[in-house]
Design a protein around this motif. Structure first.
Motif, PDB file in Angstrom:
ATOM      1  N   UNK A  82       0.779  -1.233   0.000  1.00  0.00           N
ATOM      2  CA  UNK A  82       0.000   0.000   0.000  1.00  0.00           C
ATOM      3  C   UNK A  82       0.807   1.278   0.000  1.00  0.00           C
ATOM      4  N   UNK A  83       2.121   1.169  -0.294  1.00  0.00           N
ATOM      5  CA  UNK A  83       2.936   2.386  -0.336  1.00  0.00           C
ATOM      6  C   UNK A  83       4.044   2.232  -1.377  1.00  0.00           C
ATOM      7  N   UNK A  84       4.643   3.337  -1.714  1.00  0.00           N
ATOM      8  CA  UNK A  84       5.747   3.324  -2.678  1.00  0.00           C
ATOM      9  C   UNK A  84       7.071   3.362  -1.917  1.00  0.00           C
ATOM     10  N   UNK A  85       7.983   2.512  -2.338  1.00  0.00           N
ATOM     11  CA  UNK A  85       9.253   2.358  -1.628  1.00  0.00           C
ATOM     12  C   UNK A  85      10.436   2.457  -2.567  1.00  0.00           C
ATOM     13  N   UNK A  86      11.556   2.880  -2.008  1.00  0.00           N
ATOM     14  CA  UNK A  86      12.845   2.685  -2.653  1.00  0.00           C
ATOM     15  C   UNK A  86      13.310   1.291  -2.264  1.00  0.00           C
ATOM     16  N   UNK A  87      13.945   0.607  -3.179  1.00  0.00           N
ATOM     17  CA  UNK A  87      14.420  -0.739  -2.854  1.00  0.00           C
ATOM     18  C   UNK A  87      15.823  -0.922  -3.408  1.00  0.00           C
ATOM     19  N   UNK A  88      16.570  -1.809  -2.780  1.00  0.00           N
ATOM     20  CA  UNK A  88      17.906  -2.167  -3.266  1.00  0.00           C
ATOM     21  C   UNK A  88      17.862  -3.633  -3.651  1.00  0.00           C
ATOM     22  N   UNK A  89      18.380  -3.939  -4.834  1.00  0.00           N
ATOM     23  CA  UNK A  89      18.371  -5.323  -5.306  1.00  0.00           C
ATOM     24  C   UNK A  89      19.791  -5.853  -5.227  1.00  0.00           C
ATOM     25  N   UNK A  90      19.928  -6.989  -4.508  1.00  0.00           N
ATOM     26  CA  UNK A  90      21.253  -7.574  -4.349  1.00  0.00           C
ATOM     27  C   UNK A  90      21.094  -9.087  -4.403  1.00  0.00           C
ATOM     28  N   UNK A  91      21.796  -9.710  -5.329  1.00  0.00           N
ATOM     29  CA  UNK A  91      21.737 -11.168  -5.474  1.00  0.00           C
ATOM     30  C   UNK A  91      20.288 -11.666  -5.432  1.00  0.00           C
TER      31      UNK A  91
ATOM     32  N   UNK B 284      17.781 -10.577  -4.216  1.00  0.00           N
ATOM     33  CA  UNK B 284      16.996 -10.176  -3.047  1.00  0.00           C
ATOM     34  C   UNK B 284      16.540  -8.723  -3.218  1.00  0.00           C
ATOM     35  N   UNK B 285      15.253  -8.501  -2.976  1.00  0.00           N
ATOM     36  CA  UNK B 285      14.725  -7.141  -3.061  1.00  0.00           C
ATOM     37  C   UNK B 285      14.497  -6.640  -1.639  1.00  0.00           C
TER      38      UNK B 285
ATOM     39  N   UNK C 269       9.554 -10.472  -2.623  1.00  0.00           N
ATOM     40  CA  UNK C 269       9.780 -11.234  -3.860  1.00  0.00           C
ATOM     41  C   UNK C 269       9.426 -10.383  -5.082  1.00  0.00           C
ATOM     42  N   UNK C 270      10.050 -10.727  -6.210  1.00  0.00           N
ATOM     43  CA  UNK C 270       9.834  -9.972  -7.451  1.00  0.00           C
ATOM     44  C   UNK C 270       8.353  -9.874  -7.820  1.00  0.00           C
TER      45      UNK C 270
END
Lengths: 261, 250
Positions: A10-19, A21-22, A31-32
């Motif tokens: 229900x919200x917009x986030x910044x995310x970091x993707x590593x190996x 993993x989100x 999960x993607x």
């Protein structure tokens, strides 16, 4: 580093993707398929290049341009990874375009080629659909072809410039329903990234998060409703999109235009 | 009346160029989104092309609205200087009525179109003169400061008929162009219908209805004023690009 903008819970986030993993900025790992992928930067001024690969220009029966063929896109046209693009029922030729997207990192004016990479924040993948039935020869490619809602796919994430050693030597591939239909390399651009930044900044100021879609190579073919189109660029990412029909948008019949004089 | 808030990272320069009064932020301000222009929407502009529309490179008269984007670096305000690029003598003054969108508009009908308009403003769609409309005119239309807007957004209700507004351009006090939105190829409402058929307009976006034929030319030092009935006037002075502090010369 790879960063993304996603909607989750229900919200917009910044995310970091590593190996694979989100990780959201608030610590949640998701999960993607659980997130809605948004364009990795909010589009503002977006440039796109026409005929920037000699083989694609030839495919369209054009000779390679002497000056970059640039057009602009509005924020309305952008969607993120794993989303749907509408194919109107009156269209007979709608093709994808796999493109390297260059995101600008800071204001740039009168930048020389040799300094151009200092102004790049990162890279992502774009799929810049063209609906050729709507082409007209006024400010071509016209916005009805190139700036339609849902017709420019971008993402899934932004890869830091520092993590891409040679952006001018990346393999570009498009798969339709798993079948390879387009293959090229960023090394075959007519105007490379430094040349484009020098050209654009020679007459206007580029700003942070401006995006340059650098053009597509040979191998653009028609797509059909239901097709899954994957545009992939080496070291950057794989961007998935599905073609859907008018019915999804509750459109019974595409609007017909009459010439008014 | 609503003051125009111009969200523009280049605005520092414009404030120094004394656009401060219009760039000020008020509680009623509308943040400007994407500015779209419409080419060849005055009957006179199409007439000026004449039979050329049927010849190469055009090969047919335009069917859909011919649109372009004035990107954020072009946007400035009333009294902001218009930079004349080095190597260019004269600029075209593009006097346009701007439709300021008030709510999300997707596939609107001509009948309902005006419900999506918050108000009207004046836009100077500045261009380096160019005669071919075949390729997008990015280097002629997207220069920094090439899109003054304002000074006000006049609420929709205050304008009786947006399709009958006199548009006047004067340079240094002398009238150089006069036309009316009655001469549009697509009326205001029809334009909104045809544009939102394929692209959504968002609150704060501005759609220019077009620029009349024979746009006046202006040079460094000229004071350009665009006046539209019931909306007011937008005034700007042309200056050498190199004379603007923090401008292109950096």
């Amino acid at each position: 580093m790879k960063t993304a903008r996603v909607a989750y819970g229900g919200a917009i986030h910044q995310a970091v993707i590593k190996d694979e993993e989100i990780r959201l900025q608030d610590g949640r790992v998701v999960e993607e398929q659980e997130v809605v992928w948004l364009p990795p930067v909010e589009p503002r001024t977006v440039f796109a290049l026409g005929l920037n690969f000699a083989d694609h220009a030839a495919e369209l029966a054009f000779k390679a341009p002497e000056e970059p063929l640039v057009f602009l896109k509005g924020p309305n046209t952008f969607i993120g990874h794993n989303a749907e693009t509408r194919r109107p029922s009156d269209v007979t030729f709608m093709h994808y375009e796999c493109e390297l997207a260059v995101v600008i990192g800071r204001p740039a004016r009168n930048v020389k080629k040799e300094d151009a990479y200092d102004y790049v924040k990162g890279y992502t993948v774009a799929n810049d659909y063209a609906l050729r039935d709507y082409l007209e020869n006024y400010y071509r490619p016209n916005l009805r072809v190139k700036n339609r809602d849902t017709c420019t796919v971008i993402g899934p994430w932004l890869v830091d410039a520092a993590d891409v050693k040679d952006p001018m030597n990346l393999t570009m591939r498009t798969y339709v329903n798993g079948k390879l239909t387009q293959e090229g390399s960023t090394k075959d651009m007519i105007f490379d990234i430094p040349a484009l930044i020098e050209y654009l900044s020679s007459f206007m100021t580029l700003n942070e998060n401006d995006i340059i879609l650098t053009g597509t190579p040979h191998g653009t073919v028609d797509t059909a409703i239901g097709d899954e189109v994957v545009t992939e660029i080496e070291s950057i990412g794989k961007l998935v999109n599905t073609i859907v029909s008018d019915e999804v948008f509750s459109i019974e019949q595409p609007k017909e235009l009459t010439v008014r004089r | 009346m609503t003051e125009v808030q111009i969200r523009n990272v280049n605005l520092r320069r414009d404030i120094r160029g004394k656009a401060g009064e219009t760039a000020s932020i008020s509680r009623n301000s509308i943040e400007i989104g994407t500015v779209y222009g419409t080419l060849l929407n005055y009957q006179g502009t199409l007439a000026a092309l004449g039979d050329a529309v049927n010849e190469a490179p055009y090969k047919a008269p335009p069917k859909a609205p011919v649109l372009y984007i004035k990107p954020v670096n072009t946007v400035s305000g009333h009294q902001a200087p218009i930079p004349v690029p080095h190597g260019t003598d004269q600029l075209e003054v593009g006097a346009a009525l701007g439709l300021v969108i008030g709510k999300v508009a997707t596939r609107v009908t001509e009948q309902d179109a005006l419900d999506y308009v918050a108000g009207f403003t004046i836009v100077n769609d500045v261009s380096i003169p160019h005669t071919s409309f075949y390729r997008p005119a990015i280097s002629q239309k997207s220069r920094d400061g090439f899109c003054p807007i304002g000074p006000y957004i006049v609420e929709r209700e205050a304008i009786d008929n947006a399709d009958a507004l006199t548009v006047k351009v004067s340079i240094n006090g002398e009238i150089r162009q006069e036309n009316t939105t009655a001469n549009l190829v697509r009326s205001v409402a029809r334009l909104l219908e045809d544009v939102t058929d394929f692209m959504t307009l968002h609150p704060g976006d501005i759609l220019l209805v077009g620029v009349p034929e024979n746009p006046p030319l202006a040079k460094v030092g000229d004071v350009v004023r665009i006046e539209i009935d019931g909306i007011g006037y937008l005034e700007n002075t042309l200056v050498n690009e190199s004379d603007i502090d923090g401008g292109a010369s950096q």
